[in-house]
Design a protein around this motif. Structure first.
Motif, short mmCIF file in Angstrom:
data_model
loop_
_atom_site.label_atom_id
_atom_site.label_comp_id
_atom_site.label_asym_id
_atom_site.label_seq_id
_atom_site.Cartn_x
_atom_site.Cartn_y
_atom_site.Cartn_z
N PHE A 140 33.49 47.93 54.57
CA PHE A 140 34.01 49.13 55.42
C PHE A 140 34.35 48.10 56.81
N GLU A 141 33.56 47.68 57.95
CA GLU A 141 33.63 46.62 58.65
C GLU A 141 34.86 46.19 59.16
N ILE A 142 35.16 44.93 57.70
CA ILE A 142 36.02 44.62 57.14
C ILE A 142 37.29 44.99 57.97
N ALA A 143 37.47 46.43 56.60
CA ALA A 143 38.90 47.30 57.31
C ALA A 143 39.03 47.69 58.61
N ARG A 144 37.22 48.03 58.70
CA ARG A 144 38.27 48.49 60.31
C ARG A 144 37.89 47.37 60.61
N LYS A 145 38.19 46.50 61.10
CA LYS A 145 38.30 45.61 61.93
C LYS A 145 39.69 44.98 61.13
N ASP A 146 39.77 44.39 60.21
CA ASP A 146 41.04 43.97 60.00
C ASP A 146 42.19 44.14 59.27
N GLY A 147 41.68 45.25 58.70
CA GLY A 147 42.91 46.47 57.95
C GLY A 147 42.66 45.97 56.19
N ILE A 148 42.97 46.83 55.52
CA ILE A 148 43.00 46.57 53.93
C ILE A 148 44.14 44.68 54.22
N PRO A 149 44.91 44.49 54.59
CA PRO A 149 44.87 42.86 54.45
C PRO A 149 43.36 42.23 54.59
N GLY A 150 42.53 42.50 55.09
CA GLY A 150 41.13 41.63 55.21
C GLY A 150 40.68 41.48 53.83
N LEU A 151 40.94 42.65 53.44
CA LEU A 151 40.26 42.40 51.82
C LEU A 151 40.53 42.56 50.71
N VAL A 152 42.40 41.77 51.05
CA VAL A 152 42.97 41.68 50.15
C VAL A 152 42.62 40.82 49.11
N ASP A 153 42.53 39.12 49.20
CA ASP A 153 41.85 38.40 48.75
C ASP A 153 41.01 38.34 48.16
N GLY A 154 40.18 38.79 48.40
CA GLY A 154 38.58 39.72 48.01
C GLY A 154 38.61 39.78 46.64
N THR A 155 39.38 40.93 46.67
CA THR A 155 40.08 42.16 46.19
C THR A 155 40.62 41.35 44.68
N ILE A 156 41.31 40.75 44.91
CA ILE A 156 41.87 39.80 43.99
C ILE A 156 41.13 39.01 42.90
N LYS A 157 40.17 38.37 43.89
CA LYS A 157 39.38 37.17 43.06
C LYS A 157 38.64 38.59 42.30
N ARG A 158 38.19 39.80 42.85
CA ARG A 158 37.63 40.43 42.23
C ARG A 158 38.66 40.98 40.59
#
Length: 271
Positions: A140-158
């Motif tokens: 959530f902290e990443i999403a608030r700070k960097d938006g969804i782009p901050g989560l996209v690479d980690g999500t694809i790897k999972r």
């Protein structure tokens, strides 16, 4: 894609929900529920294997895709109530339910709380609890700070194994755009529901024929978590898909489609 032309919206539970039908109008309905950070296009790899016989209904849950974002946090029970309200609005009494990840969490609620609405449950790459809490707070902290782009690479790897990411760039790009289409508020609203979920004991109430299906390499909803579902849901069948991580329906669509289709046919043929 022609998908946007076929999308409709309907008002349910105080929000506008985007949905789409495929397949013959006279077929029994399959309701498909998506993962977190996705929209109903995540099922594009699977629709052709089902829509020859079944009336396939896909929808975007609140805060995702073409559906409205309401103030969060949400709960899984609320999202299940949305699904049932959608069926009510479309005058559909009973469905074969397929849900992956968060969609499978909604399916557990459907099976336990609305047993009269389901012919069968296919619970894919999902779990009944998703600790630890601090993992979600970090995201959530990443999403608030960097938006969804901050989560996209980690999500694809999972979501996918490394060999698939390498060999299927077009599929990965389609998924990447789907993730990036998710708003921060909708993501946090739904992810809060996953974070707060505790529904293992609820599984004992499920009586519908149930398939528990998971990718062997899934790091998000593990084989161990699938085993819990299988043990707690009376009479359920568990199948592992080799060489697949979290979105097993996209990584191994031929295998996924065959297993799902055979299971739903086996139930449908007894109705």
């Amino acid at each position: 894609m022609t998908q946007k032309q076929e999308q409709k919206t309907i008002s349910v539970n105080g929000l506008e929900v985007a949905y789409r039908f495929d397949g013959p109008e006279e077929g029994h309905v399959i309701l498909m529920a998506n993962s977190l950070m996705s929209n109903y296009s995540m099922w594009d790899w699977n629709i052709p294997a089902l829509a020859d016989r079944y009336r396939v209904l896909r929808y975007d849950k609140r805060g995702h895709g073409g559906s409205q974002t309401t103030p969060g946090p949400y709960s899984i029970s609320q999202l299940a109530d949305d699904a049932v309200a959608l069926l009510d609005a479309l005058n559909i009494q009973k469905v074969h339910f397929i849900g992956l990840s968060m969609g499978g969490m909604i399916g557990q609620q459907m099976g336990a709380r609305y047993p009269e609405r389901v012919y069968s449950l296919s619970l894919c790459d999902t779990a009944s609890e998703m600790p630890p809490r601090n993992l979600w707070e970090e995201r959530f902290e990443i999403a608030r700070k960097d938006g969804i782009p901050g989560l996209v690479d980690g999500t694809i790897k999972r979501w996918f194994t490394a060999p698939f990411i390498e060999r299927a760039p077009q599929d990965i790009e389609k998924v990447r755009q789907m993730i990036l289409g998710t708003g921060v508020e909708g993501y946090i609203g739904c992810a809060s529901a996953v974070r707060d979920m505790a529904q293992t004991t609820m599984l004992l109430k499920i009586k519908a024929p149930t398939l528990v299906l998971t990718g062997r390499q899934d790091p998000a909803c593990t084989v161990e978590q699938a085993i819990v579902l299988n043990r707690m849901i009376d009479g359920s069948k568990m199948v592992l898909i080799e060489e697949a991580a979290h979105l097993s329906n996209i990584e191994q669509p031929a295998v996924f489609n065959k297993i799902i289709r055979e299971f739903i046919d086996s139930v449908d043929n007894t109705l």
